[in-house]
Design a protein around this motif. Structure first.
Motif, mmCIF file in Angstrom:
data_model
loop_
_atom_site.group_PDB
_atom_site.id
_atom_site.type_symbol
_atom_site.label_atom_id
_atom_site.label_comp_id
_atom_site.label_asym_id
_atom_site.label_seq_id
_atom_site.Cartn_x
_atom_site.Cartn_y
_atom_site.Cartn_z
ATOM 1 N N ALA A 1 0.847 -1.198 0.000
ATOM 2 C CA ALA A 1 0.000 0.000 0.000
ATOM 3 C C ALA A 1 0.877 1.240 0.000
ATOM 4 O O ALA A 1 1.866 1.316 0.744
ATOM 5 N N LEU A 2 0.510 2.193 -0.828
ATOM 6 C CA LEU A 2 1.150 3.505 -0.847
ATOM 7 C C LEU A 2 0.144 4.501 -0.292
ATOM 8 O O LEU A 2 -0.942 4.679 -0.854
ATOM 9 N N VAL A 3 0.493 5.141 0.809
ATOM 10 C CA VAL A 3 -0.378 6.122 1.453
ATOM 11 C C VAL A 3 0.151 7.515 1.108
ATOM 12 O O VAL A 3 1.300 7.839 1.423
ATOM 13 N N LEU A 4 -0.670 8.325 0.460
ATOM 14 C CA LEU A 4 -0.285 9.663 0.023
ATOM 15 C C LEU A 4 -1.107 10.689 0.794
ATOM 16 O O LEU A 4 -2.334 10.593 0.835
ATOM 17 N N GLN A 5 -0.419 11.671 1.375
ATOM 18 C CA GLN A 5 -1.111 12.601 2.267
ATOM 19 C C GLN A 5 -0.556 14.007 2.143
ATOM 20 O O GLN A 5 0.657 14.220 2.184
ATOM 21 N N GLY A 6 -1.447 14.992 2.008
ATOM 22 C CA GLY A 6 -1.055 16.386 2.071
ATOM 23 C C GLY A 6 -0.864 16.811 3.520
ATOM 24 O O GLY A 6 -1.704 16.519 4.384
ATOM 25 N N ARG A 7 0.225 17.477 3.801
ATOM 26 C CA ARG A 7 0.560 17.882 5.170
ATOM 27 C C ARG A 7 -0.550 18.702 5.817
ATOM 28 O O ARG A 7 -0.829 18.577 7.005
ATOM 29 N N TYR A 8 -1.220 19.561 5.031
ATOM 30 C CA TYR A 8 -2.202 20.489 5.586
ATOM 31 C C TYR A 8 -3.639 20.083 5.264
ATOM 32 O O TYR A 8 -4.532 20.921 5.262
ATOM 33 N N TRP B 1 -7.039 18.987 6.117
ATOM 34 C CA TRP B 1 -7.960 18.851 7.259
ATOM 35 C C TRP B 1 -9.206 18.063 6.860
ATOM 36 O O TRP B 1 -10.011 17.705 7.723
ATOM 37 N N VAL B 2 -9.351 17.771 5.559
ATOM 38 C CA VAL B 2 -10.540 17.056 5.055
ATOM 39 C C VAL B 2 -10.435 15.574 5.414
ATOM 40 O O VAL B 2 -11.357 14.980 5.995
ATOM 41 N N THR B 3 -9.333 14.972 5.034
ATOM 42 C CA THR B 3 -8.991 13.621 5.499
ATOM 43 C C THR B 3 -7.669 13.774 6.246
ATOM 44 O O THR B 3 -6.601 13.730 5.642
ATOM 45 N N PRO B 4 -7.713 13.969 7.545
ATOM 46 C CA PRO B 4 -6.552 14.437 8.300
ATOM 47 C C PRO B 4 -5.385 13.451 8.357
ATOM 48 O O PRO B 4 -5.536 12.245 8.119
ATOM 49 N N MET B 5 -4.237 14.001 8.722
ATOM 50 C CA MET B 5 -2.992 13.237 8.824
ATOM 51 C C MET B 5 -3.133 12.013 9.725
ATOM 52 O O MET B 5 -2.528 10.965 9.472
ATOM 53 N N LEU B 6 -3.924 12.119 10.770
ATOM 54 C CA LEU B 6 -4.089 11.008 11.703
ATOM 55 C C LEU B 6 -4.511 9.736 10.974
ATOM 56 O O LEU B 6 -4.004 8.644 11.269
ATOM 57 N N LEU C 1 4.292 5.485 3.608
ATOM 58 C CA LEU C 1 3.645 6.797 3.702
ATOM 59 C C LEU C 1 4.522 7.858 3.044
ATOM 60 O O LEU C 1 5.711 7.963 3.347
ATOM 61 N N HIS C 2 3.913 8.637 2.149
ATOM 62 C CA HIS C 2 4.604 9.780 1.547
ATOM 63 C C HIS C 2 3.774 11.029 1.821
ATOM 64 O O HIS C 2 2.593 11.088 1.483
ATOM 65 N N ILE C 3 4.407 12.014 2.437
ATOM 66 C CA ILE C 3 3.732 13.260 2.799
ATOM 67 C C ILE C 3 4.154 14.361 1.832
ATOM 68 O O ILE C 3 5.339 14.558 1.573
ATOM 69 N N PHE C 4 3.167 15.080 1.308
ATOM 70 C CA PHE C 4 3.418 16.230 0.440
ATOM 71 C C PHE C 4 3.404 17.470 1.317
ATOM 72 O O PHE C 4 2.359 17.863 1.856
ATOM 73 N N GLU C 5 4.557 18.061 1.470
ATOM 74 C CA GLU C 5 4.773 19.074 2.497
ATOM 75 C C GLU C 5 4.111 20.415 2.209
ATOM 76 O O GLU C 5 4.047 21.267 3.093
ATOM 77 N N HIS C 6 3.621 20.630 1.000
ATOM 78 C CA HIS C 6 3.067 21.938 0.640
ATOM 79 C C HIS C 6 1.628 21.827 0.136
ATOM 80 O O HIS C 6 1.182 22.679 -0.638
ATOM 81 N N SER C 7 0.917 20.791 0.559
ATOM 82 C CA SER C 7 -0.420 20.531 0.017
ATOM 83 C C SER C 7 -1.456 20.342 1.107
ATOM 84 O O SER C 7 -1.145 19.957 2.239
ATOM 85 N N GLY C 8 -2.703 20.586 0.703
ATOM 86 C CA GLY C 8 -3.859 20.227 1.495
ATOM 87 C C GLY C 8 -4.474 18.963 0.914
ATOM 88 O O GLY C 8 -3.792 17.955 0.724
ATOM 89 N N HIS C 9 -5.766 19.034 0.587
ATOM 90 C CA HIS C 9 -6.486 17.867 0.085
ATOM 91 C C HIS C 9 -6.354 17.693 -1.430
ATOM 92 O O HIS C 9 -6.724 16.652 -1.947
#
Length: 288
Positions: free
Chosen positions: A230-237, A239-244, A258-266
């Protein structure tokens, strides 16, 4: 194209060949792409994800009740049935061991596929999504982001929207005042307008399923049962589907990254599209 499967008609569109001419026509994997909403269609993800077709054939699907696919009465809008739809579609098209990418609500369907059909996929991409909706949006983050009395007002509207009880007037305020906050940077007003001006949008399924999901959707107890990478992709900011939720999936699924996009929201695919495509292509290649 439309195909009749599992008591519905699903629209799908294909981007890219299933063979690689430059590699003696080696078979490429197929990636099923599932959109968010519920009630939108696949088109808002394009052309952003199209470059991934260099390493995988992409099959964009409009989920039942959405886009160009068939409408149904509410009792047929269930995650389990939607998961069955995708499996039936792939079997009918002779697609074996696809990668399934789900963005936002599409990730709910992808997770349901992975838990309901553990040997069906070769991998899943969980893209700005969540393993549960009992907590919903990060309303504290939204209120702080907006601030003041307006922040409190929009918090209440977002809560009513996520639980499926918002009025038509509240839904309009959600569209105009809250949806722009799905972006952390590079807000694209024209893209938002296209999403809501789309005559194929189905707010009936959106309101109904949001209310149902807020009470019933929680796959956290089943994450450890997922067998595939599984590849989990998440925008750092986001709040719609939060980091948790992203962190819970990354911890709970045995073979997850897990890969976090440091300059993105949803809206990572519009905010950091080049990094997104690079990460997806590298991960797909790693599955070979």
């Amino acid at each position: 194209m439309k195909l009749s499967v599992n008591g519905t008609k699903l629209f799908f569109d294909v981007v890219g060949s299933s063979l690689e001419p430059a590699a003696k026509f080696r078979q490429k994997p197929t990636m099923i792409v599932l959109h968010g909403g519920p009630g939108f269609d696949h088109t808002y993800l394009r052309p952003w994800l199209d470059p991934v077709s260099e390493v995988a054939q992409l099959v964009y699907v409009d989920e039942r009740g959405s886009g160009r696919s068939a409408r149904h009465t509410r009792e047929y809008y269930q995650l389990g049935i939607m998961a069955d739809d995708i499996v039936a579609l792939c079997k009918t098209l002779a697609i074996e061991r696809p990668i399934v990418l789900g963005q936002s609500f599409g990730g709910f369907v992808a997770l349901r596929i992975a838990t309901r059909y553990p040997d069906f996929t070769s991998g899943i991409v969980l893209f700005d999504t969540s393993p549960a909706w009992t907590g919903g949006y990060d309303l504290d983050a939204l209120e702080q982001l907006v601030g003041g009395e307006r922040g409190k007002e929009l918090r209440e509207i977002a809560y009513r929207e996520e639980t499926g009880v918002a009025t038509e007037a509240e839904l309009k305020r959600f569209e105009l005042e809250i949806m722009p906050l799905y972006w952390h940077q590079n807000f694209k007003e024209e893209a938002l307008r296209e999403m809501f001006d789309n005559p194929l949008i189905n707010m009936n399924i959106a309101s109904y399923m949001m209310g149902t999901l807020s009470k019933e959707y929680d796959l956290r107890p089943h994450l450890a049962e997922i067998k595939v990478p599984a590849l989990v992709l998440q925008g750092r900011y986001d709040w719609v589907t939060p980091m948790l939720g992203a962190e819970e999936m990354a911890r709970g699924i045995p073979n997850a990254r897990l890969h976090i996009f440091e300059h993105s929201g949803h809206m990572v695919f519009m905010e950091e599209p080049e990094e997104l495509v690079t990460v997806l292509k590298e991960w797909v290649i790693s599955l070979r």
